[in-house]
Design an enzyme around this catalytic site. Structure first.
Site, short mmCIF file in Angstrom:
data_model
loop_
_atom_site.label_atom_id
_atom_site.label_comp_id
_atom_site.label_asym_id
_atom_site.label_seq_id
_atom_site.Cartn_x
_atom_site.Cartn_y
_atom_site.Cartn_z
N GLY A 169 0.82 -1.21 0.00
CA GLY A 169 0.00 0.00 0.00
C GLY A 169 0.85 1.25 0.00
O GLY A 169 1.77 1.43 -0.79
N GLY A 170 0.50 2.16 0.93
CA GLY A 170 1.22 3.42 1.03
C GLY A 170 2.71 3.23 1.26
O GLY A 170 3.52 4.09 0.90
N GLY A 403 19.04 8.42 -34.65
CA GLY A 403 18.56 9.30 -33.59
C GLY A 403 19.33 9.07 -32.30
O GLY A 403 19.48 9.97 -31.47
N ALA A 404 19.82 7.84 -32.13
CA ALA A 404 20.54 7.53 -30.91
C ALA A 404 21.83 8.36 -30.81
O ALA A 404 22.29 8.67 -29.71
CB ALA A 404 20.84 6.04 -30.84
C1 HXC Z 1 -2.70 -2.70 10.98
C2 HXC Z 1 -1.31 -4.44 10.49
C3 HXC Z 1 -1.25 -4.05 9.13
C4 HXC Z 1 -1.99 -2.88 8.75
C5 HXC Z 1 -0.03 -5.79 9.35
N1 HXC Z 1 -0.54 -5.52 10.57
N2 HXC Z 1 -0.45 -4.90 8.45
N3 HXC Z 1 -2.03 -3.78 11.39
N4 HXC Z 1 -2.68 -2.25 9.70
N5 HXC Z 1 -1.96 -2.42 7.50
C6 HXC Z 1 -0.30 -6.26 11.79
C7 HXC Z 1 -0.97 -7.62 11.83
O1 HXC Z 1 -2.28 -7.50 12.27
C8 HXC Z 1 -0.08 -8.36 12.82
O2 HXC Z 1 -0.43 -7.95 14.12
C9 HXC Z 1 1.27 -7.80 12.56
O3 HXC Z 1 1.08 -6.54 11.88
C10 HXC Z 1 2.10 -8.68 11.64
O4 HXC Z 1 1.33 -8.97 10.48
P1 HXC Z 1 1.23 -10.46 9.89
O5 HXC Z 1 0.13 -10.44 8.92
O6 HXC Z 1 1.14 -11.44 11.04
O7 HXC Z 1 2.64 -10.60 9.22
P2 HXC Z 1 3.02 -11.30 7.85
O8 HXC Z 1 2.40 -12.65 7.76
O9 HXC Z 1 4.51 -11.21 7.77
O10 HXC Z 1 2.37 -10.39 6.71
C11 HXC Z 1 2.76 -9.07 6.54
C12 HXC Z 1 1.85 -8.34 5.52
C13 HXC Z 1 0.37 -8.55 5.92
C14 HXC Z 1 2.10 -8.92 4.12
C15 HXC Z 1 2.27 -6.88 5.51
O11 HXC Z 1 0.22 -8.21 7.32
C16 HXC Z 1 -0.56 -7.72 5.13
O12 HXC Z 1 -0.92 -8.09 4.01
N6 HXC Z 1 -0.98 -6.58 5.70
C17 HXC Z 1 -1.93 -5.69 5.03
C18 HXC Z 1 -1.28 -5.04 3.85
C19 HXC Z 1 -2.14 -4.08 3.11
O13 HXC Z 1 -3.05 -4.46 2.34
N7 HXC Z 1 -1.89 -2.82 3.33
C20 HXC Z 1 -2.53 -1.79 2.57
C21 HXC Z 1 -3.17 -0.86 3.46
S1 HXC Z 1 -3.93 0.36 2.44
P3 HXC Z 1 -0.21 -8.88 15.41
O14 HXC Z 1 -0.87 -8.14 16.50
O15 HXC Z 1 -0.84 -10.19 15.07
O16 HXC Z 1 1.27 -9.01 15.58
C22 HXC Z 1 -2.76 1.53 2.17
C23 HXC Z 1 -3.30 2.65 1.37
C24 HXC Z 1 -2.40 3.79 1.27
O17 HXC Z 1 -1.65 1.47 2.58
C25 HXC Z 1 -2.59 4.39 -0.08
C26 HXC Z 1 -1.61 5.41 -0.41
C27 HXC Z 1 -1.50 5.67 -1.88
#
Ligand code: HXC
Length: 513
Positions: A169-170, A403-404
């Site tokens: 994401g961000g 052109g290059a």
């Molecule tokens: C809150 C989050 C989080 C998030 C992870 N965690 N991502 N908490 N917000 N975005 C937390 C989990 O709940 C977990 O908490 C801990 O971090 C570790 O995550 P895991 O999933 O257990 O780890 P892993 O298996 O290594 O996977 C990592 C990951 C996955 C691939 C990053 O967590 C994931 O897919 N997260 C979401 C990613 C995502 O879609 N983000 C986009 C957000 S939208 P605990 O308490 O269990 O330790 C965005 C928009 C911005 O960013 C746009 C700007 C242009």
């Protein structure tokens, strides 16, 4: 007082533990360092000063009020790298997956503003699941605050990003706005959204590694500039990269002490093969010209038909852009044009003189290239060179066709010094193709058309497969022996060191993006 000091000590101790022992162990088990360990290895010993260690979030959503880790999942501060002031943020995956929301973002914003005001590089060590889902729109706002500053800082201070975990994401857009991205193999990923969402939306089954691992981004997408096999190598790579770069756009890159010696490089006389269609590795030319092993290649595994990177010449930092005859004959295509253009713009923004080695048969033709906008992408490189005001020197080693020839830092688009080796062929196209077009009728009508074609090819090659037509018009300043190259370049860059060139007044140009 003692109890108050004790209270502070306890808070600092708690902050240093981030998400706790268990999560730190999990981080180590994945061959990853913690945020604080990364900062420790990055900064000169004893120089790092942390800012905002006691910051906490203010959210009460989804029970977050019961989970308020000190520091809010990011370590921020300043210190020295090789004695030079640098600002850094390191996201702590052990705290809610390094996710970013209001407080976390405000800490990053604070040091970004400091880095801008004080004219020093900003390094981001990214390890984050992106916007903190529980905090909603304030997470998005926090990211936008960072993106805005990344953009304003672009071209003012160097911004380097290291990806040291799964970034989604961000967490990938801020790095994308910075100057260079480094990734660690097998432990870091970058994607707008991960494999699970991909499966739901596009029904593609893809692993994290395939979707956004280091090798994907270093070879296929070109998103990352450097890959390293572990985090320590990555951290050392960041330090090395910084050594070629100034603190800000008003300064020059640091010079290394240099003692002039015998600059003649005999080896350069033997690199170009007798047969003009035989490849050779342009890196041999680069290595044979620059100081010792100072060449630091950027984007090594992406668009290998162009080689770009930093090096030192008589101790001074320079940027090199070179066609690579050993890959696709060094042709310019979509990816190599984009790669070259981005590098040229970085060097120009940060006062790093440019050296071009040219051996290019032209732009790659075909539907794939045209449909993917070779016209626009080739124009990027043309625009980047034309706009660059840093000292610019070109050495044509062999082919400079079509052109290059114009695009690769020709005299006509503002290069300061243009050298050519005697092996140069500066023409609209290769002799074979040229003869076929301009003597089409004669070849067709000849009793032995193959012999005629050969004869006309030789005639064209005689006239144009050399540097002397271009030299006669002053498009080439000097035809030089290859073994003189280093000496000539040192003198020419020295002569150009106080160059002042001002672009026409404008708000900003409109590069063909
Ligand atoms: C809150 C989050 C989080 C998030 C992870 N965690 N991502 N908490 N917000 N975005 C937390 C989990 O709940 C977990 O908490 C801990 O971090 C570790 O995550 P895991 O999933 O257990 O780890 P892993 O298996 O290594 O996977 C990592 C990951 C996955 C691939 C990053 O967590 C994931 O897919 N997260 C979401 C990613 C995502 O879609 N983000 C986009 C957000 S939208 P605990 O308490 O269990 O330790 C965005 C928009 C911005 O960013 C746009 C700007 C242009």
């Amino acid at each position: 007082m003692q109890d108050k000091i004790k209270e502070l000590d306890n808070k600092i101790e708690a902050a240093k533990l981030g998400g706790g022992e268990k999560r730190i162990e999990a981080q180590h088990a994945k061959n990853k360092l913690t945020a604080r360990e990364r900062v420790h290895f990055l900064m000169d010993e004893g120089t790092f000063e942390e800012i905002g260690m006691l910051v906490t979030h203010r959210s009460t959503n989804f029970g977050l009020e019961h989970n308020k880790p000190l520091g809010d999942g990011v370590v921020t501060g300043y210190g020295n790298i090789n004695g030079r002031l640098t600002y850094v943020f390191a996201q702590d995956f052990t705290v809610m997956g390094g996710s970013l929301a209001e407080a976390h973002a405000s800490k990053i914003v604070k040091i970004m503003d400091m880095a801008m005001k004080n004219g020093a590089p900003l390094l981001g060590l990214n390890d984050s699941g992106g916007a903190r889902i529980q905090e909603g729109v304030v997470s998005l706002g926090g990211y936008a605050d960072i993106f805005y500053r990344n953009t304003l800082a672009s071209g003012v201070i160097p911004q380097l990003s290291a990806i040291m975990g799964p970034c989604a994401g961000g967490a990938v857009y801020s790095p994308a706005l910075t100057d260079f991205i480094s990734m660690v193999e097998n432990t870091s990923y970058m994607f707008v959204t991960g494999p699970n969402v991909v499966k739901t939306v596009t029904h593609e089954e893809v692993t994290s590694e395939e979707l956004g691992g280091a090798s994907t981004h270093s070879t296929k997408s070109g998103v990352t500039h450097f890959t390293y096999s572990n985090e320590i190598e990555c951290i050392n790579g960041l330090k090395k990269l910084l050594s070629y770069i100034p603190q800000n756009c008003e300064e020059d890159a640091p010079n290394l002490p240099y003692t002039a010696g015998d600059e003649k490089r005999e080896k350069l006389n033997t690199i170009i093969p007798q047969n003009p269609n035989q490849p050779y590795d342009i890196r041999e030319v680069i290595a044979g010209t620059v100081d010792g092993d100072s060449f630091h290649e950027v984007h090594k595994d992406y668009a290998e038909n162009i080689v770009v990177g930093f090096a030192r010449l008589a101790g001074r930092s320079i940027g090199i852009v070179a066609n690579q005859p050993a890959f696709l004959a060094g042709v310019l295509d979509n990816n190599s044009s984009k790669k070259g253009a981005r590098f040229v713009r970085f060097c120009d923004a940060f006062n790093i003189p440019l050296l071009v080695f040219e051996d290019v048969p032209g732009f790659l033709p075909g539907t794939d290239q045209e449909w993917n906008a070779i016209i626009t992408n080739g124009a990027k490189l043309l625009y980047a060179f034309s706009e660059a005001t840093v000292p610019r020197i070109t050495v044509i080693t062999r082919k400079a066709y079509g052109g290059a020839y114009d695009v690769m830092n020709s005299k006509h688009i503002g290069a300061d010094m243009n050298f050519a080796w005697p092996s140069s062929e500066i023409a609209v196209m290769g002799a074979k193709g040229a003869a076929e077009i301009i003597f089409k009728k004669e070849i067709k009508e000849a009793a032995d058309s193959v012999a005629k074609w050969k004869e006309k090819e030789a005639e064209y090659a005689d006239m144009f497969a050399n540097p002397y037509n271009a030299a006669a018009r002053g498009y080439i300043d000097e035809v030089i022996r290859p073994d003189q190259t280093r000496e000539k370049l040192i003198k020419a860059f020295k002569m150009l060191e106080n160059k002042v060139d001002v672009l026409p007044k404008k708000k900003h140009g409109n590069i063909p993006m």
